[in-house]
Design a protein around this motif. Structure first.
Motif, PDB file in Angstrom:
ATOM      1  N   UNK A 289       8.013   4.110   9.144  1.00  0.00           N
ATOM      2  CA  UNK A 289       7.808   5.426   8.542  1.00  0.00           C
ATOM      3  C   UNK A 289       6.964   5.390   7.274  1.00  0.00           C
ATOM      4  N   UNK A 290       6.456   4.234   6.894  1.00  0.00           N
ATOM      5  CA  UNK A 290       5.766   4.099   5.612  1.00  0.00           C
ATOM      6  C   UNK A 290       4.258   4.023   5.773  1.00  0.00           C
ATOM      7  N   UNK A 291       3.549   4.347   4.688  1.00  0.00           N
ATOM      8  CA  UNK A 291       2.088   4.354   4.683  1.00  0.00           C
ATOM      9  C   UNK A 291       1.522   2.987   5.031  1.00  0.00           C
ATOM     10  N   UNK A 292       0.381   2.966   5.710  1.00  0.00           N
ATOM     11  CA  UNK A 292      -0.233   1.683   6.078  1.00  0.00           C
ATOM     12  C   UNK A 292      -0.825   0.953   4.882  1.00  0.00           C
ATOM     13  N   UNK A 293      -1.342  -0.232   5.155  1.00  0.00           N
ATOM     14  CA  UNK A 293      -1.899  -1.128   4.144  1.00  0.00           C
ATOM     15  C   UNK A 293      -2.948  -0.429   3.285  1.00  0.00           C
ATOM     16  N   UNK A 294      -2.843  -0.612   1.962  1.00  0.00           N
ATOM     17  CA  UNK A 294      -3.803  -0.041   1.021  1.00  0.00           C
ATOM     18  C   UNK A 294      -4.680  -1.099   0.358  1.00  0.00           C
ATOM     19  N   UNK A 295      -4.434  -2.374   0.659  1.00  0.00           N
ATOM     20  CA  UNK A 295      -5.223  -3.461   0.080  1.00  0.00           C
ATOM     21  C   UNK A 295      -6.272  -3.929   1.078  1.00  0.00           C
ATOM     22  N   UNK A 435      -5.066  -8.440  -9.546  1.00  0.00           N
ATOM     23  CA  UNK A 435      -5.139  -9.752 -10.213  1.00  0.00           C
ATOM     24  C   UNK A 435      -4.567 -10.866  -9.333  1.00  0.00           C
ATOM     25  N   UNK A 436      -4.318 -10.552  -8.071  1.00  0.00           N
ATOM     26  CA  UNK A 436      -3.753 -11.497  -7.101  1.00  0.00           C
ATOM     27  C   UNK A 436      -2.438 -12.095  -7.606  1.00  0.00           C
ATOM     28  N   UNK A 437      -1.535 -11.190  -7.998  1.00  0.00           N
ATOM     29  CA  UNK A 437      -0.203 -11.567  -8.455  1.00  0.00           C
ATOM     30  C   UNK A 437       0.849 -10.982  -7.508  1.00  0.00           C
ATOM     31  N   UNK A 438       1.827 -11.797  -7.136  1.00  0.00           N
ATOM     32  CA  UNK A 438       2.978 -11.321  -6.384  1.00  0.00           C
ATOM     33  C   UNK A 438       3.906 -10.541  -7.310  1.00  0.00           C
ATOM     34  N   UNK A 439       4.758  -9.692  -6.712  1.00  0.00           N
ATOM     35  CA  UNK A 439       5.736  -8.919  -7.486  1.00  0.00           C
ATOM     36  C   UNK A 439       7.110  -9.056  -6.849  1.00  0.00           C
ATOM     37  N   UNK A 440       8.101  -9.420  -7.660  1.00  0.00           N
ATOM     38  CA  UNK A 440       9.512  -9.430  -7.268  1.00  0.00           C
ATOM     39  C   UNK A 440      10.233  -8.493  -8.217  1.00  0.00           C
ATOM     40  N   UNK A 441      10.741  -7.365  -7.688  1.00  0.00           N
ATOM     41  CA  UNK A 441      11.418  -6.369  -8.526  1.00  0.00           C
ATOM     42  C   UNK A 441      12.895  -6.722  -8.664  1.00  0.00           C
ATOM     43  N   UNK A 442      13.353  -6.897  -9.911  1.00  0.00           N
ATOM     44  CA  UNK A 442      14.777  -7.074 -10.192  1.00  0.00           C
ATOM     45  C   UNK A 442      15.264  -5.921 -11.054  1.00  0.00           C
ATOM     46  N   UNK A 443      16.605  -5.775 -11.121  1.00  0.00           N
ATOM     47  CA  UNK A 443      17.136  -4.598 -11.798  1.00  0.00           C
ATOM     48  C   UNK A 443      16.544  -3.340 -11.183  1.00  0.00           C
ATOM     49  N   UNK A 444      16.460  -3.334  -9.845  1.00  0.00           N
ATOM     50  CA  UNK A 444      15.627  -2.354  -9.145  1.00  0.00           C
ATOM     51  C   UNK A 444      16.437  -1.500  -8.184  1.00  0.00           C
ATOM     52  N   UNK A 445      15.812  -0.406  -7.741  1.00  0.00           N
ATOM     53  CA  UNK A 445      16.385   0.334  -6.623  1.00  0.00           C
ATOM     54  C   UNK A 445      16.009  -0.360  -5.319  1.00  0.00           C
ATOM     55  N   UNK A 446      16.474   0.216  -4.187  1.00  0.00           N
ATOM     56  CA  UNK A 446      16.291  -0.433  -2.891  1.00  0.00           C
ATOM     57  C   UNK A 446      14.849  -0.269  -2.412  1.00  0.00           C
ATOM     58  N   UNK A 447      14.410  -1.087  -1.442  1.00  0.00           N
ATOM     59  CA  UNK A 447      13.073  -0.923  -0.866  1.00  0.00           C
ATOM     60  C   UNK A 447      12.925   0.418  -0.154  1.00  0.00           C
ATOM     61  N   UNK A 448      11.754   1.038  -0.343  1.00  0.00           N
ATOM     62  CA  UNK A 448      11.464   2.323   0.287  1.00  0.00           C
ATOM     63  C   UNK A 448      10.169   2.301   1.088  1.00  0.00           C
ATOM     64  N   UNK A 449       9.605   1.108   1.350  1.00  0.00           N
ATOM     65  CA  UNK A 449       8.393   1.023   2.157  1.00  0.00           C
ATOM     66  C   UNK A 449       7.136   0.699   1.384  1.00  0.00           C
ATOM     67  N   UNK A 450       7.226   0.544   0.057  1.00  0.00           N
ATOM     68  CA  UNK A 450       6.056   0.227  -0.761  1.00  0.00           C
ATOM     69  C   UNK A 450       5.387  -1.067  -0.307  1.00  0.00           C
ATOM     70  N   UNK A 451       6.166  -2.014   0.188  1.00  0.00           N
ATOM     71  CA  UNK A 451       5.629  -3.327   0.543  1.00  0.00           C
ATOM     72  C   UNK A 451       4.710  -3.275   1.762  1.00  0.00           C
ATOM     73  N   UNK A 452       4.781  -2.218   2.560  1.00  0.00           N
ATOM     74  CA  UNK A 452       3.845  -2.098   3.675  1.00  0.00           C
ATOM     75  C   UNK A 452       2.442  -1.790   3.164  1.00  0.00           C
ATOM     76  N   UNK A 453       2.330  -0.904   2.192  1.00  0.00           N
ATOM     77  CA  UNK A 453       1.038  -0.568   1.594  1.00  0.00           C
ATOM     78  C   UNK A 453       0.545  -1.662   0.662  1.00  0.00           C
ATOM     79  N   UNK A 454       1.487  -2.292  -0.071  1.00  0.00           N
ATOM     80  CA  UNK A 454       1.159  -3.345  -1.039  1.00  0.00           C
ATOM     81  C   UNK A 454       1.996  -4.585  -0.704  1.00  0.00           C
ATOM     82  N   UNK A 455       1.545  -5.408   0.235  1.00  0.00           N
ATOM     83  CA  UNK A 455       2.366  -6.556   0.657  1.00  0.00           C
ATOM     84  C   UNK A 455       2.517  -7.645  -0.394  1.00  0.00           C
ATOM     85  N   UNK A 456       1.842  -7.517  -1.542  1.00  0.00           N
ATOM     86  CA  UNK A 456       2.137  -8.429  -2.663  1.00  0.00           C
ATOM     87  C   UNK A 456       3.492  -8.108  -3.280  1.00  0.00           C
ATOM     88  N   UNK A 457       4.075  -6.933  -2.933  1.00  0.00           N
ATOM     89  CA  UNK A 457       5.472  -6.638  -3.286  1.00  0.00           C
ATOM     90  C   UNK A 457       6.323  -7.467  -2.331  1.00  0.00           C
TER      91      UNK A 457
END
Length: 660
Positions: A289-295, A435-457
């Motif tokens: 249900x999430x937006x396609x790749x944006x990178x 900047x070709x940096x990975x992201x790991x969210x802590x102290x965070x809410x649950x995944x909502x599909x952002x990683x499909x558009x931005x797989x560095x998440x």
């Protein structure tokens, strides 16, 4: 006019009114491709919908609406058009945590209403989803979004109760009858509901969340749960005290939940509906249900395992230097990671000059030298930082970390779910990708599909994971066998497995600096197959891993992404067995709650041929000594069935390689 004539006249008016009402009310249906799910939309004074599955009324009534610029859009709505479409497509996942290829097959009902708004309803074989859209000029204020769910009698839930929408989403799943939840209590998402004596499950969450707050669910009356949202934040001040660097107090809020573009689609509200618990492990509705790749460039995104420092408090031993937050300790971590083929080492809290001065490192740590040494050894470095100072100076901080050669960031203590914070998640993902940096969210809410558009998440916390062993006794095998069906069902969870000091319940002690886990060694090993995360932590200290060479070598061979996933056995809060494929190899992991059990492992999912199976299972004394395990190497084929005995709080894990 006589009383008799008056009564007759009133009855006539009422009859005419009822005919007008019947003429106005409309009903539109759409079914799943397999025909098992039927969604019915009812358009009357309000818009509501219901779902039948397996000829059972699962959701009798869900009333929905939206208030925009003070006007209720779905009040006495007038339908302009309706259209049904069917899709059968497949997309590839850049960081595949379930399957590299995901099928996206559904029917969609598209409804357009007068007043500049409409609705999309999608029906999958696994569940249903809906979203609003608006087509208005300029900016609009969303004052509220209505969603009121009526549940059947006897419904219960696994309820992640919250005390505030200012939350890090680290919750236990409280097993409660809906009738027993006090009015006003609310929960974060995802949340799981049970019906028909727990033979039917409904998992509720959301997807494709952009420029909009997260949804919470509040009990508003008898068997009614309604949407609740954090208001848009107008002003904050730092919280006085020890956590002034990371906590804020919201002092002013707007009278709307979002100010946004007038022409847009809104988040999907999704419901996985099944009478088979395995479905929740295999479905991928958030990604569908999430937006396609944006990178445009993703070749640099490298998932992997991480040697992690914070859980074990840098308590390495058997060395000729004092361990702690210093260069020598992290070179030791890097040497360990290099020897075992672990892709990353994280520098968690303490590496910076202070928690707010995050452009410089503490005088005992030469971070540039640590990164250089890691590159020499083939190990990348991920840097922890607080969200608050990052948000205040994002570009300079990320430019600095990238110039040092860091491979990613672990950003921590967001703890909010309002519109500004949702936008910040996307901004961090976008700036880090540049900047070709990975992201790991802590102290965070649950995944909502952002990683499909931005797989560095690459991963999210938003889970009550292993770190809680340092201060609580709540991370039990029951909790661990609940997580895959609820929290993990919506996306990656940075649970941080890998404890080498394992205890049964009666032997467990809380220790912040020398923590231990509940359940057996094999319970922890199984997590590397069962739990999904693009960055999979190894939480214990390298000295313990060196000491436990056999377990460590086994963990080091576990992938963190998968080509294919199959749920073999599953029951929420009781047991879970997953099989996953990577290349030609297969991996199996199984976990149980506090109940001992024998699992019948059917290997018919394997392709033809002979496989060498390396199996780690609970030892004969694991009920008393949780670190006890056995290793067997056997030859198996798809026709084999194995019986594996699990201790209380136990597990098993296996690697299967084809024999050439």
């Amino acid at each position: 006019m006589t009383m008799k004539r008056i009564t007759k006249h009133l009855l006539s008016l009422l009859f005419c009114a009822s005919l007008v009402h019947l003429a106005v009310a409309e009903e539109v249906k759409v079914s799943s491709l397999d025909g098992n799910t039927i969604l019915t939309v009812q358009i009357d004074k309000q818009i509501s919908w219901s779902v039948k599955k397996y000829d059972q009324l699962v959701l009798p009534k869900v009333t929905i609406g939206m208030t925009v610029n003070g006007n209720q859009l779905a009040q006495s709505p007038k339908l302009k058009s309706n259209k049904e479409i069917e899709k059968n497509e497949t997309f590839e996942v850049i960081v595949p945590l379930k399957n590299r290829q995901v099928s996206n097959n559904y029917k969609e009902l598209q409804l357009a209403f007068k007043g500049g708004f409409g609705l999309h309803f999608r029906v999958y074989n696994e569940g249903v989803a809906y979203r609003f859209y608006t087509s208005m000029r300029g900016e609009i204020e969303i004052n509220n979004e209505l969603m009121d769910i009526t549940f059947p009698d006897g419904s219960s839930s696994f309820f992640p109760k919250e005390v505030s929408t200012y939350s890090h989403y680290e919750r236990n799943y409280l097993k409660l009858d809906i009738d027993s939840i006090p009015v006003g209590d609310f929960c974060s998402l995802p949340v799981l509901f049970n019906q028909d004596d727990e033979q039917l499950r409904v998992l509720f969450s959301e997807a494709n969340l952009y420029d909009y707050p997260n949804l919470f669910l509040e009990l508003t009356g008898d068997k009614h749960l309604a949407a609740r949202f954090p208001m848009a934040v107008k002003a904050t001040i730092p919280q006085p005290g020890a956590r002034v660097d990371r906590n804020v107090i919201i002092t002013k809020e707007y009278d709307y939940i979002a100010k946004t573009k007038g022409k847009r689609t809104f988040p999907w509200r999704l419901f996985v509906i099944t009478n088979d618990d395995k479905t929740m492990l295999e479905q991928d509705m958030v990604m569908q249900l999430s937006d396609p790749l944006k990178l445009t460039d993703t070749d640099w995104i490298k998932p992997g395992k991480v040697a992690w420092d914070w859980w074990n408090d840098n308590n390495i031993y058997g060395v000729d230097f004092e361990s702690g937050l210093n260069t020598a300790t992290y070179k030791y971590f890097i040497d360990f990671a290099s020897e075992y083929g672990i892709e990353y080492v994280i520098l968690d809290e303490g590496w910076t000059k202070s928690t707010t001065e995050i452009l410089d490192f503490n005088p005992d740590m030469d971070v540039k030298e640590i990164i250089r040494y890691g590159e020499e050894k083939g190990v990348g470095i991920i840097l922890w930082c607080l969200w608050k100072p990052l948000d205040e100076n994002m570009k300079e901080i990320l430019d600095t970390y990238a110039s040092w050669g860091a491979k990613g960031i672990k950003v921590d203590f967001m703890q909010r779910a309002d519109q500004y914070m949702v936008n910040s998640y996307e901004q961090i993902a976008k700036e880090c990708a540049a900047r070709q940096l990975l992201v790991d969210y802590h102290g965070s809410y649950k995944p909502n599909g952002l990683r499909k558009a931005y797989p560095n998440v690459i991963s999210y916390e938003g889970v009550k994971g292993n770190e809680n062993h340092k201060w609580s006794d709540e991370i039990t095998p029951i909790h661990n066998t609940t997580l895959p069906f609820i929290r993990m069902a919506v996306g990656p969870m940075d649970y941080t497995p890998g404890a080498m000091v394992n205890m049964q319940e009666e032997n467990f002690n809380i220790s912040f600096s020398r923590p231990m886990s509940m359940g057996t060694r094999c319970h922890q090993l199984a997590m590397y197959v069962v739990f999904e995360s693009g960055l999979q932590m190894m939480c214990d200290n390298p000295s313990n891993y060196y000491k436990e060479e056999e377990s460590t070598r086994f963990i080091s061979k576990m992938p963190s992404t998968w080509d294919k996933s199959i749920a073999l056995e599953a029951r929420v809060g009781e047991f879970v067995v997953m099989a996953r494929q990577k290349g030609e190899n297969w991996y199996i992991g199984g976990m149980t709650n506090w109940d001992e059990r024998s699992m019948e492992l059917d290997l018919s999912f394997l392709p033809e041929g002979i496989f060498e199976m390396v199996l780690f299972k609970d030892g004969v004394n694991a009920n008393k000594y949780a670190q006890d395990y056995q290793v067997k190497t056997i030859k198996v084929t798809q026709s084999d069935q194995l019986t594996i005995k699990l201790a209380k709080g136990g597990g098993f894990a296996a690697i299967l390689r084809p024999i050439q």
